[in-house]
Motif scaffolding. Structure first.
Motif, mmCIF file in Angstrom:
data_model
loop_
_atom_site.group_PDB
_atom_site.id
_atom_site.type_symbol
_atom_site.label_atom_id
_atom_site.label_comp_id
_atom_site.label_asym_id
_atom_site.label_seq_id
_atom_site.Cartn_x
_atom_site.Cartn_y
_atom_site.Cartn_z
ATOM 1 N N PHE A 85 0.873 -1.173 0.000
ATOM 2 C CA PHE A 85 0.000 0.000 0.000
ATOM 3 C C PHE A 85 0.910 1.223 0.000
ATOM 4 C CE2 PHE A 85 -2.596 3.270 2.043
ATOM 5 C CZ PHE A 85 -3.732 3.204 1.252
ATOM 6 N N TYR A 86 0.849 2.017 -1.079
ATOM 7 C CA TYR A 86 1.773 3.123 -1.270
ATOM 8 C C TYR A 86 1.095 4.466 -1.073
ATOM 9 C CZ TYR A 86 5.037 -0.253 -3.196
ATOM 10 O OH TYR A 86 5.884 -1.312 -3.355
ATOM 11 N N ALA A 87 1.895 5.433 -0.598
ATOM 12 C CA ALA A 87 1.434 6.811 -0.446
ATOM 13 C C ALA A 87 2.476 7.724 -1.091
ATOM 14 C CB ALA A 87 1.270 7.157 1.023
ATOM 15 N N LYS A 88 2.013 8.825 -1.655
ATOM 16 C CA LYS A 88 2.945 9.791 -2.242
ATOM 17 C C LYS A 88 3.729 10.460 -1.120
ATOM 18 C CE LYS A 88 0.508 11.015 -6.462
ATOM 19 N NZ LYS A 88 -0.085 12.116 -7.230
ATOM 20 N N ALA A 89 4.988 10.753 -1.434
ATOM 21 C CA ALA A 89 5.844 11.429 -0.461
ATOM 22 C C ALA A 89 6.693 12.455 -1.194
ATOM 23 C CB ALA A 89 6.730 10.422 0.249
ATOM 24 N N PHE A 90 6.939 13.565 -0.513
ATOM 25 C CA PHE A 90 7.790 14.607 -1.069
ATOM 26 C C PHE A 90 8.953 14.819 -0.115
ATOM 27 C CE2 PHE A 90 9.048 19.103 -1.370
ATOM 28 C CZ PHE A 90 9.468 19.108 -2.695
ATOM 29 N N VAL A 91 10.168 14.763 -0.668
ATOM 30 C CA VAL A 91 11.377 14.974 0.110
ATOM 31 C C VAL A 91 11.964 16.308 -0.340
ATOM 32 C CG1 VAL A 91 13.649 14.047 0.703
ATOM 33 C CG2 VAL A 91 11.763 12.481 0.166
ATOM 34 N N PRO A 92 11.857 17.339 0.502
ATOM 35 C CA PRO A 92 12.321 18.667 0.081
ATOM 36 C C PRO A 92 13.840 18.809 0.055
ATOM 37 C CG PRO A 92 11.463 18.761 2.314
ATOM 38 C CD PRO A 92 11.210 17.374 1.803
ATOM 39 N N ASP A 93 14.563 17.982 0.822
ATOM 40 C CA ASP A 93 16.021 18.079 0.890
ATOM 41 C C ASP A 93 16.604 16.665 0.867
ATOM 42 O OD1 ASP A 93 18.670 18.729 1.321
ATOM 43 O OD2 ASP A 93 18.396 19.216 3.448
ATOM 44 N N THR A 94 17.283 16.318 -0.215
ATOM 45 C CA THR A 94 17.836 14.971 -0.351
ATOM 46 C C THR A 94 19.278 14.855 0.144
ATOM 47 O OG1 THR A 94 18.563 15.422 -2.608
ATOM 48 C CG2 THR A 94 16.368 14.421 -2.321
ATOM 49 N N SER A 95 19.781 15.900 0.781
ATOM 50 C CA SER A 95 21.167 15.851 1.248
ATOM 51 C C SER A 95 21.330 14.934 2.461
ATOM 52 C CB SER A 95 21.691 17.249 1.574
ATOM 53 O OG SER A 95 20.964 17.801 2.659
ATOM 54 N N HIS A 96 20.245 14.684 3.183
ATOM 55 C CA HIS A 96 20.258 13.790 4.333
ATOM 56 C C HIS A 96 19.136 12.764 4.188
ATOM 57 C CE1 HIS A 96 22.615 17.088 6.000
ATOM 58 N NE2 HIS A 96 23.060 16.221 6.908
ATOM 59 N N ILE A 97 19.411 11.541 4.632
ATOM 60 C CA ILE A 97 18.379 10.506 4.631
ATOM 61 C C ILE A 97 18.423 9.767 5.966
ATOM 62 C CG2 ILE A 97 18.412 10.177 2.138
ATOM 63 C CD1 ILE A 97 20.054 7.625 2.595
ATOM 64 N N PHE A 98 17.338 9.089 6.269
ATOM 65 C CA PHE A 98 17.289 8.266 7.465
ATOM 66 C C PHE A 98 17.555 6.818 7.060
ATOM 67 C CE2 PHE A 98 15.095 11.981 8.946
ATOM 68 C CZ PHE A 98 15.483 12.075 10.279
ATOM 69 N N VAL A 99 18.473 6.184 7.782
ATOM 70 C CA VAL A 99 18.876 4.820 7.464
ATOM 71 C C VAL A 99 18.618 3.936 8.684
ATOM 72 C CG1 VAL A 99 20.802 3.330 6.767
ATOM 73 C CG2 VAL A 99 20.661 5.673 5.905
ATOM 74 N N SER A 100 18.001 2.799 8.440
ATOM 75 C CA SER A 100 17.792 1.818 9.506
ATOM 76 C C SER A 100 19.129 1.203 9.865
ATOM 77 C CB SER A 100 16.820 0.733 9.038
ATOM 78 O OG SER A 100 16.750 -0.299 9.991
ATOM 79 N N VAL A 101 19.507 1.334 11.141
ATOM 80 C CA VAL A 101 20.791 0.799 11.582
ATOM 81 C C VAL A 101 20.621 -0.471 12.411
ATOM 82 C CG1 VAL A 101 22.009 3.002 11.484
ATOM 83 C CG2 VAL A 101 20.837 2.322 13.598
ATOM 84 N N GLY A 102 19.391 -0.887 12.609
ATOM 85 C CA GLY A 102 19.115 -2.119 13.340
ATOM 86 C C GLY A 102 18.367 -1.863 14.629
ATOM 87 N N PHE A 103 17.716 -2.894 15.114
ATOM 88 C CA PHE A 103 16.965 -2.854 16.364
ATOM 89 C C PHE A 103 15.886 -1.769 16.371
ATOM 90 C CE2 PHE A 103 21.159 -4.563 17.532
ATOM 91 C CZ PHE A 103 20.763 -5.815 17.965
ATOM 92 N N GLY A 104 15.377 -1.430 15.180
ATOM 93 C CA GLY A 104 14.310 -0.443 15.070
ATOM 94 C C GLY A 104 14.786 1.000 15.116
ATOM 95 N N PHE A 105 16.083 1.222 15.114
ATOM 96 C CA PHE A 105 16.625 2.581 15.164
ATOM 97 C C PHE A 105 16.967 3.065 13.762
ATOM 98 C CE2 PHE A 105 17.570 0.980 19.411
ATOM 99 C CZ PHE A 105 17.088 2.020 20.197
ATOM 100 N N HIS A 106 16.732 4.359 13.531
ATOM 101 C CA HIS A 106 17.072 5.014 12.268
ATOM 102 C C HIS A 106 17.939 6.227 12.584
ATOM 103 C CE1 HIS A 106 13.519 2.664 11.249
ATOM 104 N NE2 HIS A 106 13.911 2.725 9.997
ATOM 105 N N LEU A 107 18.978 6.415 11.798
ATOM 106 C CA LEU A 107 19.851 7.571 11.973
ATOM 107 C C LEU A 107 19.805 8.449 10.731
ATOM 108 C CD1 LEU A 107 23.107 6.076 13.559
ATOM 109 C CD2 LEU A 107 21.278 7.319 14.689
ATOM 110 N N GLU A 108 19.833 9.759 10.974
ATOM 111 C CA GLU A 108 19.921 10.687 9.859
ATOM 112 C C GLU A 108 21.385 10.769 9.436
ATOM 113 O OE1 GLU A 108 18.711 15.272 8.682
ATOM 114 O OE2 GLU A 108 18.434 14.569 10.732
#
Length: 144
Positions: free
Chosen positions: A74-97
């Motif tokens: 099930f997909y939803a539209k998303a807009f990313v205004p700044d692509t210089s940073h992303i959130f990455v899953s690092v494990g155990f449910g944590f995401h880092l910018e």
């Protein structure tokens, strides 16, 4: 295996071998293979992210309009205004910018670690398969 052809005193020994294979070795093999397959699935997701990072860089995208999977395809539209940073899953449910460079380096390290772990699971699966074969051969060859 049909144990009806064995003598009464050998049937318990044959049954013991078969139970060991069925109740211990085969479930262990299944768990190891499932763990390895789960790693391969995670590695695939990280490689997709790396491809997306390369696309952002190569096309010099400052902003991005995309679709996000909310679950169950099930997909939803998303807009990313700044692509210089992303959130990455690092494990155990944590995401880092992270910056794109940081994410790229992290993904390379994470995949290298996951490949080593997957190799260990493959080796363990091969050892379990060898034990199954050894016990099976032992049943057929050592008991008349």
């Amino acid at each position: 295996m049909d144990i009806s052809g064995y003598s009464a005193e050998l049937k318990p020994a044959v049954q013991k071998y078969e139970d060991f294979i069925r109740n211990k070795l085969e479930p262990d093999l299944t768990l190891v293979i499932e763990a390895r397959d789960a790693l391969y699935t995670q590695m695939s997701e990280y490689l997709k992210l790396k491809t997306h990072i390369d696309t952002i860089r190569s096309q010099k995208l400052d902003e991005l309009e995309t679709k996000v999977d909310l679950g169950s395809n099930f997909y939803a539209k998303a807009f990313v205004p700044d692509t210089s940073h992303i959130f990455v899953s690092v494990g155990f449910g944590f995401h880092l910018e992270m910056t794109l460079d940081e994410a790229d380096k992290f993904i390379d390290q994470k995949i290298a670690h996951m490949e080593k772990t997957a190799e260990k699971h493959t080796e363990e699966a091969n050892q379990i398969r060898a034990k199954i074969k050894m016990v099976s051969v032992d049943i057929y060859t050592s008991i008349p």
